[in-house]
Every structure is written in C-alpha cells, then in structure tokens.
Design a protein around this motif. Structure first.
Motif, mmCIF file in Angstrom:
data_model
loop_
_atom_site.group_PDB
_atom_site.id
_atom_site.type_symbol
_atom_site.label_atom_id
_atom_site.label_comp_id
_atom_site.label_asym_id
_atom_site.label_seq_id
_atom_site.Cartn_x
_atom_site.Cartn_y
_atom_site.Cartn_z
ATOM 1 N N LYS A 1 -0.114 5.133 -0.760
ATOM 2 C CA LYS A 1 -1.155 5.077 0.127
ATOM 3 C C LYS A 1 -0.870 5.765 1.522
ATOM 4 C CE LYS A 1 -4.091 3.232 -3.151
ATOM 5 N NZ LYS A 1 -5.328 3.737 -3.562
ATOM 6 N N PHE A 2 -0.231 6.784 1.534
ATOM 7 C CA PHE A 2 0.326 7.249 2.867
ATOM 8 C C PHE A 2 -0.608 7.610 3.792
ATOM 9 C CE2 PHE A 2 3.701 8.604 -0.286
ATOM 10 C CZ PHE A 2 4.697 7.654 -0.037
ATOM 11 N N ASN A 3 -1.562 8.652 3.591
ATOM 12 C CA ASN A 3 -2.643 9.265 4.176
ATOM 13 C C ASN A 3 -3.353 7.785 4.938
ATOM 14 O OD1 ASN A 3 -1.518 11.716 4.005
ATOM 15 N ND2 ASN A 3 -3.123 12.133 2.407
ATOM 16 N N LEU A 4 -3.843 7.032 4.167
ATOM 17 C CA LEU A 4 -4.680 5.880 4.426
ATOM 18 C C LEU A 4 -4.171 4.992 5.751
ATOM 19 C CD1 LEU A 4 -7.021 4.013 4.406
ATOM 20 C CD2 LEU A 4 -5.974 2.821 2.532
ATOM 21 N N ILE A 5 -2.758 4.695 5.388
ATOM 22 C CA ILE A 5 -2.058 3.795 6.500
ATOM 23 C C ILE A 5 -1.760 4.516 7.798
ATOM 24 C CG2 ILE A 5 0.291 2.767 6.714
ATOM 25 C CD1 ILE A 5 -1.473 1.170 4.951
ATOM 26 N N VAL B 1 -4.601 -2.103 -0.504
ATOM 27 C CA VAL B 1 -4.245 -2.816 -1.617
ATOM 28 C C VAL B 1 -5.353 -3.164 -2.519
ATOM 29 C CG1 VAL B 1 -3.236 -5.287 -2.217
ATOM 30 C CG2 VAL B 1 -2.372 -3.589 -0.340
ATOM 31 N N LEU B 2 -6.706 -3.481 -2.099
ATOM 32 C CA LEU B 2 -7.908 -3.851 -2.738
ATOM 33 C C LEU B 2 -8.222 -2.731 -3.513
ATOM 34 C CD1 LEU B 2 -10.064 -5.807 0.026
ATOM 35 C CD2 LEU B 2 -9.043 -6.635 -2.127
ATOM 36 N N ASP B 3 -8.066 -1.450 -3.160
ATOM 37 C CA ASP B 3 -8.340 -0.360 -3.933
ATOM 38 C C ASP B 3 -7.357 -0.293 -4.923
ATOM 39 O OD1 ASP B 3 -9.604 2.339 -4.563
ATOM 40 O OD2 ASP B 3 -7.736 3.251 -3.713
ATOM 41 N N LEU B 4 -6.108 -0.452 -4.834
ATOM 42 C CA LEU B 4 -5.131 -0.347 -5.850
ATOM 43 C C LEU B 4 -5.503 -1.544 -6.750
ATOM 44 C CD1 LEU B 4 -2.337 0.627 -6.919
ATOM 45 C CD2 LEU B 4 -1.235 -1.226 -5.458
ATOM 46 N N ASN B 5 -5.984 -2.615 -6.515
ATOM 47 C CA ASN B 5 -6.274 -3.479 -7.399
ATOM 48 C C ASN B 5 -7.556 -3.528 -8.218
ATOM 49 O OD1 ASN B 5 -4.147 -6.007 -7.595
ATOM 50 N ND2 ASN B 5 -4.035 -4.998 -5.700
ATOM 51 N N GLY B 6 -8.297 -2.461 -7.932
ATOM 52 C CA GLY B 6 -9.469 -2.279 -8.506
ATOM 53 C C GLY B 6 -11.046 -2.871 -7.992
ATOM 54 N N ALA B 7 -10.623 -3.390 -6.812
ATOM 55 C CA ALA B 7 -11.594 -4.058 -6.092
ATOM 56 C C ALA B 7 -12.941 -3.198 -5.881
ATOM 57 C CB ALA B 7 -11.401 -4.759 -4.814
ATOM 58 N N PHE B 8 -12.685 -1.906 -5.671
ATOM 59 C CA PHE B 8 -13.889 -0.949 -5.310
ATOM 60 C C PHE B 8 -14.098 -0.309 -6.630
ATOM 61 C CE2 PHE B 8 -11.332 -0.925 -1.342
ATOM 62 C CZ PHE B 8 -12.093 -1.720 -0.852
ATOM 63 N N ASP B 9 -13.745 -0.559 -7.792
ATOM 64 C CA ASP B 9 -14.200 0.149 -9.104
ATOM 65 C C ASP B 9 -15.719 -0.099 -9.365
ATOM 66 O OD1 ASP B 9 -11.399 0.943 -9.418
ATOM 67 O OD2 ASP B 9 -11.182 -0.478 -11.420
ATOM 68 N N PRO B 10 -16.237 -1.254 -9.182
ATOM 69 C CA PRO B 10 -17.657 -1.317 -9.589
ATOM 70 C C PRO B 10 -18.614 -0.319 -8.433
ATOM 71 C CG PRO B 10 -16.886 -3.390 -9.493
ATOM 72 C CD PRO B 10 -15.670 -2.499 -8.797
ATOM 73 N N ALA C 1 0.897 -1.321 0.177
ATOM 74 C CA ALA C 1 -0.050 -0.202 0.075
ATOM 75 C C ALA C 1 0.803 1.142 -0.174
ATOM 76 C CB ALA C 1 -0.871 -0.123 1.376
ATOM 77 N N ILE C 2 1.941 1.232 0.710
ATOM 78 C CA ILE C 2 2.727 2.495 0.992
ATOM 79 C C ILE C 2 3.506 2.635 -0.427
ATOM 80 C CG2 ILE C 2 4.872 3.293 1.925
ATOM 81 C CD1 ILE C 2 3.830 2.015 4.617
ATOM 82 N N GLY C 3 3.919 1.528 -1.292
ATOM 83 C CA GLY C 3 4.704 1.527 -2.584
ATOM 84 C C GLY C 3 3.671 2.102 -3.671
ATOM 85 N N ALA D 1 -4.464 -2.053 5.778
ATOM 86 C CA ALA D 1 -3.483 -2.076 4.352
ATOM 87 C C ALA D 1 -4.270 -2.782 3.520
ATOM 88 C CB ALA D 1 -2.068 -3.003 4.825
ATOM 89 N N CYS D 2 -5.207 -4.095 3.724
ATOM 90 C CA CYS D 2 -6.072 -4.700 2.859
ATOM 91 C C CYS D 2 -6.756 -3.752 1.937
ATOM 92 C CB CYS D 2 -6.713 -5.760 3.562
ATOM 93 S SG CYS D 2 -5.667 -7.261 3.998
ATOM 94 N N VAL D 3 -7.315 -2.645 2.724
ATOM 95 C CA VAL D 3 -8.357 -1.924 2.087
ATOM 96 C C VAL D 3 -7.343 -1.069 0.978
ATOM 97 C CG1 VAL D 3 -9.632 0.220 2.502
ATOM 98 C CG2 VAL D 3 -10.268 -1.601 4.218
#
Length: 471
Positions: free
Chosen positions: A394-398, A442-451, A389-391, A438-440
C-alpha cells in the motif's frame, strides 16, 4: 544505528554547553531529513525481497535469484543517492543552515557548520546501510543489522570523547566519530552480503540476468524488477520526505523560539528516537510477515479485482492468515506501547541530568517527558499498522496520507510558542494522521470494504445489463 549515534553525540556535546547542543539539534534534524528520507530504501527493499522469496509457483532458487537482483539493484540506487546527498550538503550547507534558522550572525553557525560538513562525508555509507538493512530484513535476518548497529555504536562511544576532548575537535570531533562509525557499519554489511551470497553471480544480457546456480539456470527480468523498485521507492521517498520535512520544521520552529528550547528539543528527540527504534523492531517483523502472506495471496490470484469470491478456498485461507497476523500485531503494538510509556516515566526522573547541566534546559525537558511517555502507545500502533500496510504494497496510500498529515502538523507547529507546544501539538497530529491512513490500508487488506465494493460492482453489472437490453 543512527538514533543511538545521535544520542551518544547529544550526551557528549551537551557537556560543551547550550550553544553547541543547540547547533547539534539543528544539524541532527538536517541529517534526519537528508539521510532518513532515504530510509525509504530500507522499507521498499524489505518488502520487495520478502515478496521475491515468497512467490508461489517458482522453485526456491529462482526466488532467491530474483531477491539477489533486487538487492544488487537497490544497492546501486542507494550509492548513487548517497553521492548526490554528499554533493548537496557539501555545496549547500550555508543555505541549509539558514533554512533551519541559523543565519550568518548566529552563535550557532560555527559549530553547526563544522558538524554538518564533516558528517556529510558518510552519506554514501549511510545509504548503503539503509539498503543492506532492508535486504537482511527481507530475508528475515535481524542479527546482522543488530551486529552492524552495535559495532557502530561502540565505535562512536570510543571515538567521540577522543576526538572531542584530547584532540580538541569539539563538535567537529563528534561529527567525525559518527561518520567513521557509519563507515564501519557499512563495511560490516558489505562483508556479510558477500558471505551470505545475497548478491548475484550473473551473466548480463540487455534486459535479463541469467543466474548460475547449482539448480540450473533461471532468467530474471531486470527491467521489470528495476521498475518495481523505482515505483516502491518513489512512493516511500514521498512518504519519508514529507514526514521528515515535518520533523525539520519542528526543529526550525524550536530554533526560532530560542536556544534553550531547541537544546531541550534535541535531547527529547534523541531520547524519543531510541524508543522509536525499539518499537520499530516489531514493525519490521510485521512488515516481513505481511509481505510473505500478501505474496502468497497475490500468487494465488486473490488480489485481482474481479467478481470471484475471496472468502473461500485458497483465497479465504490466505485472507484468514492476514487477519490473524493483523490482530496479533495490533495487540502486540498496544502492549509494547504501554511498556514504553512506563519506561519513559521511570527514566524521565534521571534523563535531564544525564544529558545537560543547564537548569533551564532541564526544566523544559521535565515538561516534555510526560508527553513523550504518553505518545508511545500512539507511536507503537502507528509504526506497526503502517508496516502491515506497506507489507501489502500500500505504498501510494501511505505516501499520500503521510503528506496530508505533515501539512496538518506544520499548520499546528506554526503556532507553537514553546518546545512543549511542539511535542504536545504538531507531533501528535502527525502520528494521528499516519495511524488513520494506515488503518484504512489494513482494513482494506482485511476485506472491511468488500461489502461497499461488491455493492458498486453489482450496480455496475445492473447498468451494463440494462444498457444491453435497451440496445
């Protein structure tokens, strides 16, 4: 190198008795808070350097020029912070120890004061180490950090017994050996930063750096880079500060429970930190690889919040690379966590007798070790997922997630009656909260919340169209 240095100190100081070991436990947590809060500079520098080196649309030398400016600016920031930490610890040691439960009438005061004031002298060197380690990580070079850690550990192993016993400095000797070891490590980094040409050769103007290289001249906007460094570091400082406040609270709670409990806690923490350092190696790789993949994703305009599809063309290929990396690192984190669990169960039969001869402390250690072992899977997953996530910046979220997790953990720690309660309750809650956060990301990064995002965007477009029709 700090976990290894703390472990060496713990091994030697444990021979002095329960009181010096308990004093070391309180001081170790103070230094984890004072120094490791600024390990944020390592994390931020790693991501920013890796991103600078991987930006699409510029030649390689221009990317390197920007990376050099990032390193140079981060080092200046680190040395400034180190000087401030030195002043704060030197002037405020009595209040700091009091906050850890060591009052003016405590038997722990004299050895704790001696350790704290001597080791604080290495603060600028420690912050230089933090930034330099992040710089080398960003370049994908883990050999130099390993070399610096090895040199520091060897120096500490040699100097600890000499200062403590023949020179009769006792706990203060352990602090002096550790401080000198960290200064030696900083010198190693300084040498290789120059040799590898990771610092800029530059002509300064007000807002830019004109870097001279064999490939011509490239103008780098220092102001923009400084603002990005401050943004990343501010979020990571908040994350690391809240996290280490949780650890400090755990130690303070153990101190108030009793000498034997905090002594056992110190040994368990040193033991735990060594395994966390090993697990963090994979997390570093995850962060660097994700920074490079995300830099390519950003450079192609894929991170822009618009209505364009992100699952086809260049963006689709970039996102598939991110998903592949996420899947691989998650599996690897599971495997290394299981292996660490097995290792701790095996070593747990011998560890108590290595670090202390006190039967009461040994008994409590034997009760803690099963909890340390099973936590390894959780810790491995947390460190790797957070790094992914940091990579992806996603600094603020973490930062926010860690702060909330720390508050929950402190609430649980406040009710701890034994050192076992500390390790089985509050510390577990701290890592569970961090993993969820962190899972939130990474999931966002991978498009899980796109729908969900696409649905809201569609509703917004319909509303705009309706309002225009009514007008």
């Amino acid at each position: 190198a700090d976990p290894a240095l703390s472990l060496v100190d713990t091994g030697f100081v444990g021979r002095l008795g329960a009181v010096p070991l308990a004093a070391l436990g309180a001081c170790t947590s103070i230094f984890h808070l004072a120094f490791n809060a600024f390990r944020a500079t390592t994390t931020a520098t790693t991501s920013l350097v890796a991103t600078s080196l991987s930006t699409v649309g510029r030649d390689e030398e221009e990317n390197r020029d920007e990376a050099r400016v990032v390193v140079d600016t981060s080092i200046r920031l680190g040395l400034t912070i180190g000087a401030l930490v030195l002043v704060a610890l030197s002037l405020g040691w009595s209040r700091i120890l009091g906050a850890m439960g060591i009052g003016s009438d405590s038997a722990l005061l004299q050895p704790a004061q001696s350790y704290l004031r001597i080791r604080a002298l290495a603060a600028p060197a420690v912050l230089l180490i933090s930034v330099a380690e992040g710089a080398f990580r960003g370049y994908g070079n883990t050999r130099i950090p390993l070399l610096a850690s090895f040199v520091a550990a060897i120096t500490n192993v040699i100097l600890d017994p000499i200062f403590m016993f023949p020179m009769k400095m006792k706990v203060g000797g352990a602090a002096a050996a550790t401080a000198l070891s960290q200064i030696v490590a900083a010198a190693v980094y300084a040498i290789f930063l120059r040799r590898r040409k990771m610092l800029p050769q530059k002509i300064k103007t007000k807002d830019t750096i004109i870097s001279k290289s064999g490939h011509g001249k490239s103008s780098i906007n220092r102001t923009k880079i400084v603002m990005e460094i401050l943004r990343a570091n501010a979020a990571m400082f908040a994350k690391q500060g809240s996290l280490l406040f949780g650890w400090a609270y755990a130690t303070a709670r153990a101190t108030r429970i009793g000498h034997y409990h905090v002594a056992a806690h110190q040994i368990a923490l040193s033991f735990w930190l060594i395994f966390a350092l090993v697990l963090d190696g994979t997390a570093v790789s995850a962060q660097v690889l994700m920074s490079r993949n995300y830099a390519a994703y950003q450079s192609n305009g894929c991170a822009v919040d618009d209505d364009e599809p992100k699952e086809s063309g260049v963006c689709g290929e970039a996102r598939r690379s991110i998903r592949s990396l996420t899947s691989y690192m998650f599996k690897f984190a599971m495997v290394q966590g299981i292996l660490s669990t097995i290792a701790i169960f095996g070593l747990g039969q011998f560890a108590p007798s290595i670090f202390t001869t006190d039967p009461a402390i040994r008994l409590r250690l034997k009760e803690i070790i099963p909890h340390l072992a099973w936590q390894q899977i959780l810790i491995s997953l947390t460190l790797v997922t957070e790094s992914l996530a940091i990579g992806a910046s996603k600094f603020n979220l973490i930062a926010v997630g860690t702060a909330i997790s720390t508050l929950v953990a402190i609430k649980i720690l406040a009710g701890a009656k034994t050192v076992v309660d500390i390790w089985s309750g509050g510390i577990v809650a701290l890592f569970v909260g961090r993993l969820i956060t962190a899972c939130v990301g990474v999931l966002d990064l991978n498009g899980a919340f796109d729908p969900i995002v696409n649905w809201f965007q569609a509703q917004r477009r319909r509303g705009l169209t309706k309002n225009q029709g009514q007008a």
